[in-house]
Write an enzyme that holds these catalytic residues in place. Structure first.
Site, PDB file in Angstrom:
ATOM      1  N   GLY A 132      64.722   3.669 -22.884  1.00 31.25           N
ATOM      2  CA  GLY A 132      65.157   4.456 -24.032  1.00 31.25           C
ATOM      3  C   GLY A 132      66.647   4.715 -23.937  1.00 31.25           C
TER       4      GLY A 132
ATOM      5  CD  GLN B  78      71.550   7.714 -22.811  1.00 38.99           C
ATOM      6  OE1 GLN B  78      70.588   7.499 -23.529  1.00 38.99           O
ATOM      7  NE2 GLN B  78      71.523   7.511 -21.507  1.00 38.99           N
TER       8      GLN B  78
ATOM      9  CB  CYS C 220      69.376   9.845 -17.190  1.00 39.22           C
ATOM     10  SG  CYS C 220      70.303   9.777 -18.726  1.00 39.22           S
ATOM     11  CG  LEU C 221      69.765   3.751 -18.834  1.00 38.86           C
ATOM     12  CD1 LEU C 221      69.826   2.926 -20.109  1.00 38.86           C
ATOM     13  CD2 LEU C 221      69.601   2.857 -17.621  1.00 38.86           C
TER      14      LEU C 221
ATOM     15  CG  HIS D 264      64.991  11.194 -20.865  1.00 36.14           C
ATOM     16  ND1 HIS D 264      65.139  11.394 -19.515  1.00 36.14           N
ATOM     17  CD2 HIS D 264      66.137  10.604 -21.288  1.00 36.14           C
ATOM     18  CE1 HIS D 264      66.342  10.953 -19.138  1.00 36.14           C
ATOM     19  NE2 HIS D 264      66.962  10.464 -20.204  1.00 36.14           N
ATOM     20  CD  GLU D 265      66.182   8.364 -24.545  1.00 37.48           C
ATOM     21  OE1 GLU D 265      67.352   8.629 -24.843  1.00 37.48           O
ATOM     22  OE2 GLU D 265      65.857   7.844 -23.465  1.00 37.48           O
TER      23      GLU D 265
ATOM     24  CG  HIS E 162      70.072  11.842 -23.851  1.00 32.41           C
ATOM     25  ND1 HIS E 162      71.102  12.101 -22.979  1.00 32.41           N
ATOM     26  CD2 HIS E 162      69.232  10.984 -23.210  1.00 32.41           C
ATOM     27  CE1 HIS E 162      70.887  11.427 -21.848  1.00 32.41           C
ATOM     28  NE2 HIS E 162      69.763  10.751 -21.956  1.00 32.41           N
TER      29      HIS E 162
HETATM   30 ZN   LIG Z   1      68.854   9.650 -20.451  1.00 27.64          ZN
END
Ligand SMILES: [Zn+2]
Length: 173
Positions: free
Chosen positions: A46, A51, A92-93, A134-135, A138
């Site tokens: 995701g 991001q 998380c990326l 999670h998204e 963000h």
């Molecule tokens: Zn993330």
């Protein structure tokens, strides 16, 4: 082309994203393709617009890992959730090498718009439900690494210096 992501502790990740208006302009349509590419390139399931440097309420997701079923969620709102939740570790990326222990609902119902602006209401379970939550964090400027023993702790990284990276200037060139 290597796509660079906005990374913790960049203060940009703390901004609350704004609603996307319809019909989508070309720039936003291209951005969705860019986000999907970035998600696959970084082997994520995701990725939210923030991001890659855009303060917009949308994210892409593909929990199949086949890189064939990307979904886009625009202006998403969680309208229902299960009583049961599960605490598990998340990465998380935007925070490579770090993990957060986060309590998430096992099932959520999401209302969102697709690329055409059409509204959908769909229920998601387990990994997809966790990924969506999670998204959604963000979009509010929250990160999974802010959680402690399952619960959100706004102060967890208070002492950490929030730096502004040169990400945006770079992405403009
Ligand atoms: Zn993330």
């Amino acid at each position: 082309m290597y796509i660079e992501l906005v990374k913790y502790p960049d203060v940009f990740l703390r901004f609350v994203s704004k609603n996307v208006s319809f019909p989508l302009d070309d720039k936003t349509t291209r951005l969705i393709r860019f986000m999907t590419k970035a998600m696959y390139q970084h082997h994520g399931i995701g990725l939210a617009a923030i991001q890659v440097g855009y303060q917009l309420r949308m994210f892409v997701m593909d929990c199949t890992r086949s890189q064939e079923s990307p979904q886009v969620f625009i202006n998403p709102v969680i309208v229902k959730n299960s009583e049961q939740s599960l605490t598990d570790f998340e990465g998380c990326l935007s925070a490579p090498g770090k993990r957060g222990e986060v309590k998430r609902y096992l099932r959520i119902t999401l209302k969102y718009q697709d690329k055409e602006g059409e509204e959908h209401t769909k229920t998601f379970y387990n990994l997809e439900a966790r990924c969506i939550q999670h998204e959604m964090d963000h979009l509010e400027g929250k990160l999974c690494i802010d959680y402690e023993k399952g619960n959100y702790s706004r102060d967890r990284h208070k002492s950490q210096t929030m730096v502004e990276s040169d990400f945006r200037t770079k992405s403009d060139t």
